[in-house]
Design a protein around this motif. Structure first.
Motif, mmCIF file in Angstrom:
data_model
loop_
_atom_site.group_PDB
_atom_site.id
_atom_site.type_symbol
_atom_site.label_atom_id
_atom_site.label_comp_id
_atom_site.label_asym_id
_atom_site.label_seq_id
_atom_site.Cartn_x
_atom_site.Cartn_y
_atom_site.Cartn_z
ATOM 1 N N UNK A 110 -94.949 22.305 -23.793
ATOM 2 C CA UNK A 110 -95.150 20.752 -23.426
ATOM 3 C C UNK A 110 -95.073 19.853 -24.562
ATOM 4 N N UNK A 111 -94.969 18.508 -24.057
ATOM 5 C CA UNK A 111 -94.650 17.505 -25.124
ATOM 6 C C UNK A 111 -95.585 17.485 -26.443
ATOM 7 N N UNK A 112 -96.867 17.887 -26.325
ATOM 8 C CA UNK A 112 -97.787 17.822 -27.289
ATOM 9 C C UNK A 112 -97.262 19.046 -28.492
ATOM 10 N N UNK B 146 -91.807 10.544 -20.731
ATOM 11 C CA UNK B 146 -91.708 11.162 -22.079
ATOM 12 C C UNK B 146 -91.592 9.883 -23.041
ATOM 13 N N UNK B 147 -90.894 8.820 -22.768
ATOM 14 C CA UNK B 147 -90.770 7.805 -23.495
ATOM 15 C C UNK B 147 -92.322 7.316 -23.902
ATOM 16 N N UNK B 148 -92.964 7.070 -22.891
ATOM 17 C CA UNK B 148 -94.403 6.259 -23.045
ATOM 18 C C UNK B 148 -95.220 7.377 -23.670
ATOM 19 N N UNK B 149 -95.037 8.703 -23.472
ATOM 20 C CA UNK B 149 -95.918 9.598 -24.290
ATOM 21 C C UNK B 149 -95.827 9.726 -25.544
ATOM 22 N N UNK B 150 -94.447 9.650 -25.932
ATOM 23 C CA UNK B 150 -93.994 9.466 -27.462
ATOM 24 C C UNK B 150 -94.418 8.184 -28.275
ATOM 25 N N UNK B 151 -94.542 7.253 -27.423
ATOM 26 C CA UNK B 151 -94.768 5.869 -28.086
ATOM 27 C C UNK B 151 -96.356 5.744 -28.063
ATOM 28 N N UNK B 152 -96.871 6.303 -27.615
ATOM 29 C CA UNK B 152 -98.166 6.519 -27.471
ATOM 30 C C UNK B 152 -98.779 7.499 -28.688
#
Length: 183
Positions: free
Chosen positions: A24-26, A63-69
């Protein structure tokens, strides 16, 4: 797959490479943080593929929002034709320097990236073969696309002044100039 690169003028320094799957992204955020701690990497813009703007149905975010967060600056690259991206990446090789140790796997991906072969017609297709090497090669192509975006951005000019001159001195000098004409 993540390509860690540094853009210095027209030079591209490929510093590191990481690839995995079914994570996952994490996990990838943890890798970015680990590399920062281990090697002192500081991140400018993370360039991600065009599908990074697609909303995920589970989280409702992309994904962009997740990384920006998580505190990263992110730019979603536009969807380009794969062949154009490959040609663009090939044109950059004379300006690219690879870390010999940390990019061995990426270099292996690039060496083994290939097009599909149609045995019946005995020709290669225009499309790349999707195999173990394609993720690294695609990440490299996106890095090259990000580099072209980096080059297109205006470079801010650094303004310096000699010691002892104040901003007010400069303003007075500019007001006295009569040969500037209209702008």
């Amino acid at each position: 797959a993540i390509v860690f690169a540094q853009f210095v003028g027209k030079e591209i320094r490929v510093l590191d490479y990481y690839a995995n799957n079914n994570e996952g992204m994490d996990h990838y955020v943890d890798v970015l943080r680990q590399k920062r701690e281990e090697f002192g990497y500081s991140y400018g813009t993370l360039f991600i593929p065009h599908d990074g703007a697609n909303r995920e149905w589970i989280t409702g975010r992309n994904r962009r929002q997740a990384l920006e967060a998580k505190g990263f600056t992110v730019e979603v690259l536009p969807a380009d034709r794969v062949a154009d991206g490959i040609n663009g990446a090939k044109m950059l090789f004379e300006n690219i320097f690879f870390d010999a140790d940390k990019t061995q796997d990426l270099l292996e991906c690039l060496r083994n990236y290939q097009r599909k072969y149609d045995a019946n017609r005995m020709i290669f297709s225009k499309e790349p073969l999707h195999n173990w090497a394609s993720h690294g090669a695609d990440a490299f192509r996106y890095m090259a696309q990000g580099y072209s975006r980096y080059l297109a951005k205006p470079v801010p000019q650094q303004i310096t002044r000699p010691e002892g001159i104040t901003f007010n001195d400069v303003r007075k000098h500019l007001r006295r100039r009569t040969d500037l004409g209209k702008y």
